[in-house]
Design an enzyme around this catalytic site. Structure first.
Site, PDB file in Angstrom:
ATOM      1  N   TYR A   1       0.846  -1.211   0.000  1.00 17.57           N
ATOM      2  CA  TYR A   1       0.000   0.000   0.000  1.00 17.57           C
ATOM      3  C   TYR A   1       0.872   1.249   0.000  1.00 17.57           C
ATOM      4  O   TYR A   1       0.712   2.130  -0.853  1.00 17.57           O
ATOM      5  CB  TYR A   1      -0.892  -0.037   1.238  1.00 17.57           C
ATOM      6  CG  TYR A   1      -1.889   1.084   1.354  1.00 17.57           C
ATOM      7  CD1 TYR A   1      -3.037   1.123   0.566  1.00 17.57           C
ATOM      8  CD2 TYR A   1      -1.705   2.107   2.296  1.00 17.57           C
ATOM      9  CE1 TYR A   1      -3.966   2.146   0.704  1.00 17.57           C
ATOM     10  CE2 TYR A   1      -2.639   3.127   2.440  1.00 17.57           C
ATOM     11  CZ  TYR A   1      -3.767   3.141   1.645  1.00 17.57           C
ATOM     12  OH  TYR A   1      -4.696   4.157   1.788  1.00 17.57           O
TER      13      TYR A   1
ATOM     14  N   GLY B   1       3.023   1.471  -3.117  1.00 15.97           N
ATOM     15  CA  GLY B   1       2.120   1.629  -4.256  1.00 15.97           C
ATOM     16  C   GLY B   1       1.640   3.074  -4.355  1.00 15.97           C
ATOM     17  O   GLY B   1       1.645   3.682  -5.435  1.00 15.97           O
ATOM     18  N   LYS B   2       1.243   3.632  -3.212  1.00  7.07           N
ATOM     19  CA  LYS B   2       0.743   5.017  -3.201  1.00  7.07           C
ATOM     20  C   LYS B   2       1.877   6.004  -3.460  1.00  7.07           C
ATOM     21  O   LYS B   2       1.671   7.051  -4.070  1.00  7.07           O
ATOM     22  CB  LYS B   2       0.083   5.317  -1.856  1.00  7.07           C
ATOM     23  CG  LYS B   2      -1.254   4.618  -1.641  1.00  7.07           C
ATOM     24  CD  LYS B   2      -2.372   5.302  -2.426  1.00  7.07           C
ATOM     25  CE  LYS B   2      -3.737   4.749  -2.041  1.00  7.07           C
ATOM     26  NZ  LYS B   2      -4.843   5.386  -2.773  1.00  7.07           N
TER      27      LYS B   2
ATOM     28  N   ASN C   1      -6.255   9.478   8.490  1.00  8.51           N
ATOM     29  CA  ASN C   1      -7.370   8.611   8.898  1.00  8.51           C
ATOM     30  C   ASN C   1      -8.713   9.350   8.884  1.00  8.51           C
ATOM     31  O   ASN C   1      -8.886  10.344   9.589  1.00  8.51           O
ATOM     32  CB  ASN C   1      -7.142   8.063  10.310  1.00  8.51           C
ATOM     33  CG  ASN C   1      -5.943   7.146  10.374  1.00  8.51           C
ATOM     34  OD1 ASN C   1      -4.815   7.582  10.120  1.00  8.51           O
ATOM     35  ND2 ASN C   1      -6.158   5.889  10.682  1.00  8.51           N
TER      36      ASN C   1
ATOM     37  N   GLN D   1       2.962   7.022  15.628  1.00  9.17           N
ATOM     38  CA  GLN D   1       2.314   8.324  15.788  1.00  9.17           C
ATOM     39  C   GLN D   1       1.932   8.857  14.408  1.00  9.17           C
ATOM     40  O   GLN D   1       2.605   8.571  13.409  1.00  9.17           O
ATOM     41  CB  GLN D   1       3.263   9.310  16.478  1.00  9.17           C
ATOM     42  CG  GLN D   1       4.613   9.409  15.791  1.00  9.17           C
ATOM     43  CD  GLN D   1       5.593  10.353  16.497  1.00  9.17           C
ATOM     44  OE1 GLN D   1       5.249  10.943  17.520  1.00  9.17           O
ATOM     45  NE2 GLN D   1       6.782  10.499  15.949  1.00  9.17           N
ATOM     46  N   ARG D   2       0.846   9.595  14.384  1.00 12.91           N
ATOM     47  CA  ARG D   2       0.450  10.206  13.098  1.00 12.91           C
ATOM     48  C   ARG D   2      -0.429  11.423  13.373  1.00 12.91           C
ATOM     49  O   ARG D   2      -1.411  11.320  14.100  1.00 12.91           O
ATOM     50  CB  ARG D   2      -0.311   9.193  12.252  1.00 12.91           C
ATOM     51  CG  ARG D   2      -0.668   9.757  10.889  1.00 12.91           C
ATOM     52  CD  ARG D   2      -1.459   8.799  10.057  1.00 12.91           C
ATOM     53  NE  ARG D   2      -0.693   7.661   9.629  1.00 12.91           N
ATOM     54  CZ  ARG D   2      -1.233   6.472   9.368  1.00 12.91           C
ATOM     55  NH1 ARG D   2      -2.511   6.268   9.552  1.00 12.91           N
ATOM     56  NH2 ARG D   2      -0.487   5.488   8.945  1.00 12.91           N
TER      57      ARG D   2
HETATM   58  P1  NAD Z   1     -12.824   1.781   0.587  1.00  9.47           P
HETATM   59  O1  NAD Z   1     -12.177   0.466   0.669  1.00  9.47           O
HETATM   60  O2  NAD Z   1     -14.134   1.965   1.284  1.00  9.47           O
HETATM   61  O3  NAD Z   1     -13.009   2.246  -0.918  1.00  9.47           O
HETATM   62  C1  NAD Z   1     -12.146   1.890  -1.945  1.00  9.47           C
HETATM   63  C2  NAD Z   1     -12.976   1.568  -3.181  1.00  9.47           C
HETATM   64  O4  NAD Z   1     -12.099   1.208  -4.252  1.00  9.47           O
HETATM   65  C3  NAD Z   1     -13.916   0.375  -2.957  1.00  9.47           C
HETATM   66  O5  NAD Z   1     -15.201   0.687  -3.415  1.00  9.47           O
HETATM   67  C4  NAD Z   1     -13.279  -0.735  -3.774  1.00  9.47           C
HETATM   68  O6  NAD Z   1     -14.212  -1.710  -4.219  1.00  9.47           O
HETATM   69  C5  NAD Z   1     -12.618   0.045  -4.894  1.00  9.47           C
HETATM   70  N1  NAD Z   1     -11.527  -0.671  -5.537  1.00  9.47           N
HETATM   71  C6  NAD Z   1     -10.480  -1.321  -4.950  1.00  9.47           C
HETATM   72  N2  NAD Z   1      -9.668  -1.838  -5.882  1.00  9.47           N
HETATM   73  C7  NAD Z   1     -10.193  -1.485  -7.111  1.00  9.47           C
HETATM   74  C8  NAD Z   1      -9.823  -1.721  -8.451  1.00  9.47           C
HETATM   75  N3  NAD Z   1      -8.734  -2.428  -8.758  1.00  9.47           N
HETATM   76  N4  NAD Z   1     -10.620  -1.228  -9.431  1.00  9.47           N
HETATM   77  C9  NAD Z   1     -11.741  -0.522  -9.147  1.00  9.47           C
HETATM   78  N5  NAD Z   1     -12.144  -0.280  -7.883  1.00  9.47           N
HETATM   79  C10 NAD Z   1     -11.377  -0.748  -6.876  1.00  9.47           C
HETATM   80  O7  NAD Z   1     -11.764   2.854   1.131  1.00  9.47           O
HETATM   81  P2  NAD Z   1     -11.911   4.414   1.413  1.00  9.47           P
HETATM   82  O8  NAD Z   1     -11.636   4.630   2.835  1.00  9.47           O
HETATM   83  O9  NAD Z   1     -13.170   4.935   0.822  1.00  9.47           O
HETATM   84  O10 NAD Z   1     -10.654   4.957   0.605  1.00  9.47           O
HETATM   85  C11 NAD Z   1     -10.789   5.611  -0.657  1.00  9.47           C
HETATM   86  C12 NAD Z   1      -9.434   6.106  -1.104  1.00  9.47           C
HETATM   87  O11 NAD Z   1      -8.897   7.022  -0.153  1.00  9.47           O
HETATM   88  C13 NAD Z   1      -8.385   5.003  -1.278  1.00  9.47           C
HETATM   89  O12 NAD Z   1      -7.611   5.278  -2.419  1.00  9.47           O
HETATM   90  C14 NAD Z   1      -7.555   5.114  -0.021  1.00  9.47           C
HETATM   91  O13 NAD Z   1      -6.228   4.674  -0.235  1.00  9.47           O
HETATM   92  C15 NAD Z   1      -7.612   6.608   0.247  1.00  9.47           C
HETATM   93  N6  NAD Z   1      -7.391   6.897   1.679  1.00  9.47           N
HETATM   94  C16 NAD Z   1      -8.361   6.632   2.608  1.00  9.47           C
HETATM   95  C17 NAD Z   1      -8.112   6.895   3.946  1.00  9.47           C
HETATM   96  C18 NAD Z   1      -9.152   6.643   5.017  1.00  9.47           C
HETATM   97  O14 NAD Z   1      -8.868   6.885   6.193  1.00  9.47           O
HETATM   98  N7  NAD Z   1     -10.342   6.208   4.722  1.00  9.47           N
HETATM   99  C19 NAD Z   1      -6.867   7.410   4.343  1.00  9.47           C
HETATM  100  C20 NAD Z   1      -5.911   7.634   3.367  1.00  9.47           C
HETATM  101  C21 NAD Z   1      -6.178   7.395   2.043  1.00  9.47           C
HETATM  102  N1  UDP Z   2      -6.163  -0.907  15.865  1.00 11.39           N
HETATM  103  C1  UDP Z   2      -6.503  -1.446  17.084  1.00 11.39           C
HETATM  104  N2  UDP Z   2      -7.561  -2.308  17.141  1.00 11.39           N
HETATM  105  C2  UDP Z   2      -8.303  -2.631  16.061  1.00 11.39           C
HETATM  106  C3  UDP Z   2      -7.964  -2.066  14.803  1.00 11.39           C
HETATM  107  C4  UDP Z   2      -6.877  -1.208  14.740  1.00 11.39           C
HETATM  108  O1  UDP Z   2      -5.858  -1.182  18.110  1.00 11.39           O
HETATM  109  O2  UDP Z   2      -9.272  -3.410  16.204  1.00 11.39           O
HETATM  110  C5  UDP Z   2      -5.038   0.045  15.802  1.00 11.39           C
HETATM  111  C6  UDP Z   2      -4.002  -0.279  14.730  1.00 11.39           C
HETATM  112  O3  UDP Z   2      -3.036  -1.188  15.221  1.00 11.39           O
HETATM  113  C7  UDP Z   2      -3.419   1.108  14.462  1.00 11.39           C
HETATM  114  C8  UDP Z   2      -4.611   2.046  14.678  1.00 11.39           C
HETATM  115  O4  UDP Z   2      -5.547   1.314  15.452  1.00 11.39           O
HETATM  116  O5  UDP Z   2      -2.426   1.413  15.413  1.00 11.39           O
HETATM  117  C9  UDP Z   2      -5.268   2.501  13.372  1.00 11.39           C
HETATM  118  O6  UDP Z   2      -5.542   1.351  12.614  1.00 11.39           O
HETATM  119  P1  UDP Z   2      -6.338   1.389  11.241  1.00 11.39           P
HETATM  120  O7  UDP Z   2      -6.335  -0.005  10.722  1.00 11.39           O
HETATM  121  O8  UDP Z   2      -7.656   2.035  11.432  1.00 11.39           O
HETATM  122  O9  UDP Z   2      -5.524   2.372  10.275  1.00 11.39           O
HETATM  123  P2  UDP Z   2      -3.991   2.716  10.059  1.00 11.39           P
HETATM  124  O10 UDP Z   2      -3.879   4.118  10.501  1.00 11.39           O
HETATM  125  O11 UDP Z   2      -3.107   1.814  10.864  1.00 11.39           O
HETATM  126  O12 UDP Z   2      -3.796   2.514   8.607  1.00 11.39           O
END
Ligand code: NAD
Ligand code: UDP
Length: 323
Positions: A151, A154-155, A180, A282-283
């Site tokens: 991840y 990739g990002k 988050n 930490q974040r």
């Molecule tokens: P999510 O898993 O709910 O949504 C991701 C969507 O992408 C899903 O609908 C999934 O089916 C689709 N998907 C996955 N692989 C695919 C592919 N190969 N082709 C087409 N569709 C595909 O996650 P989210 O929380 O809604 O995240 C959305 C975006 O934001 C992601 O790119 C994620 O990396 C980024 N992001 C989210 C968070 C967060 O805290 N939610 C934090 C940082 C970055």
């Molecule tokens: N975490 C936890 N219990 C859970 C799920 C997650 O303690 O049931 C912790 C995880 O180890 C991390 C933080 O919560 O330290 C955030 O996890 P999440 O998977 O939501 O996202 P991350 O920021 O790690 O990508």
């Protein structure tokens, strides 16, 4: 909400059936645009877009972004990628392909159409950060061969591709580093901390803290995030990002667990489990840049946002109960 029919655009949202994507689509439709949602439903669900089934300006395409896509649009938001560690580690090769091949395919599309393209990048590009809080100028501390690397790297590679398409082909790019984010429509079983804790608390199951719970995260409510997306996309061509998007309120995971127990009135006990490898200690986003450039500040505090999210998961659980 103002309707902007005079400036209606056709907009592609990849990953639009996911948590964040479905909220973005609601907002774009509200603004009067047409939306094509391309999603392979790996972690997303039709339930998140069910309410749009008969919407005249909405179209769903089941499509995997690792394959080329031929559509005619004015703007692209590239969100397709699993975001929960449990899901992105389930098929790590596919995760990297989604980030990297997905970016190449969507950038190729944007190049042909000469249109703006937005990338949902992540705070994970900072890895396990040694600079705190994290400004955009920090290059990060990422393990290239660990279980989160599919991840994180990739990002990171996707960001590189975005900037190379910008430099080499003059593409208009908008790169957001999302911290988050939580809210309604998170998948109840996706394994992220907010959904896990709320589901556990509502069912009076043990709340699973990984490690000792002293690791920190900063939680942004989804509506605040979407506002930042819209503002970034509306900027002039010279604004590329990367821009941090998140709420700088920082909490330990133990504090989050206690807050969820208190807000749900749960009888759950807190239990401790082994911490996964490379879990960032930490974040917290440094949001000075986005504040200054987009005049954006998150409005929803954790207590309020958790309340709305708890209501959402309570409804899901009551639908599951036999009446
Ligand atoms: P999510 O898993 O709910 O949504 C991701 C969507 O992408 C899903 O609908 C999934 O089916 C689709 N998907 C996955 N692989 C695919 C592919 N190969 N082709 C087409 N569709 C595909 O996650 P989210 O929380 O809604 O995240 C959305 C975006 O934001 C992601 O790119 C994620 O990396 C980024 N992001 C989210 C968070 C967060 O805290 N939610 C934090 C940082 C970055
Ligand atoms: N975490 C936890 N219990 C859970 C799920 C997650 O303690 O049931 C912790 C995880 O180890 C991390 C933080 O919560 O330290 C955030 O996890 P999440 O998977 O939501 O996202 P991350 O920021 O790690 O990508």
């Amino acid at each position: 909400m103002a309707r902007l029919y005079d400036s209606r655009k056709r907009i592609l949202v990849t990953g639009g059936a996911g948590f964040i994507g479905s909220h973005l689509i609601d907002r774009l439709l509200d603004l009067g645009h047409e939306v094509i949602c391309a999603d392979n439903l790996f972690t997303g669900t039709k339930r998140n877009i069910d309410h749009l089934h008969n919407h005249p300006r909405f179209e769903f395409m089941r499509h995997d972004v690792t394959f080329p896509l031929y559509v005619e649009v004015d703007e692209i938001y590239n969100l397709a990628c699993p975001a929960s560690p449990v899901h992105y580690q389930h098929d790590p090769v596919q995760t990297t392909k989604t980030s990297v091949h997905g970016a190449i395919n969507m950038l190729g599309l944007a190049k042909r159409l000469k249109c703006k393209i937005f990338q949902a990048s992540t705070s994970e590009v900072y890895g396990d950060p040694v600079v705190h809080p994290q400004p955009e100028t920090y290059w990060g501390n990422v393990n290239p061969v660990g279980i989160r690397s599919c991840y994180d790297e990739g990002k990171r590679c996707a960001e590189t591709l975005f900037f190379d398409y910008h430099r080499q082909h003059g593409l208009q790019i908008k790169v957001a580093r999302i911290f988050n984010t939580y809210g309604p429509r998170m998948h109840p079983a996706d394994g992220r901390v907010v959904s896990n804790f709320i589901m556990q608390a509502l069912q009076h199951d043990p709340i699973t803290i990984y490690g000792d719970g002293s690791q920190t995260r900063s939680f942004c409510y989804v509506d605040d995030l979407i506002e930042a997306f819209i503002r970034l996309m509306a900027t002039d061509d010279d604004v590329t990002g990367p821009l941090n998007m998140g709420n700088p309120g920082e909490f330990t995971i133990k504090e989050l667990a206690e807050k969820v127990v208190q807000l749900t009135g749960s009888r759950s006990e807190i239990v401790y489990r082994e911490i996964p490898a490379d879990d960032p200690k930490q974040r917290c986003p440094d949001i000075s840049k986005i504040k200054q450039m987009l005049d954006w500040d998150p409005k929803v505090d954790l207590q309020q946002g958790l309340g709305w999210t708890i209501d959402y998961f309570s409804n899901i659980l009551s639908e599951r109960r036999p009446s």
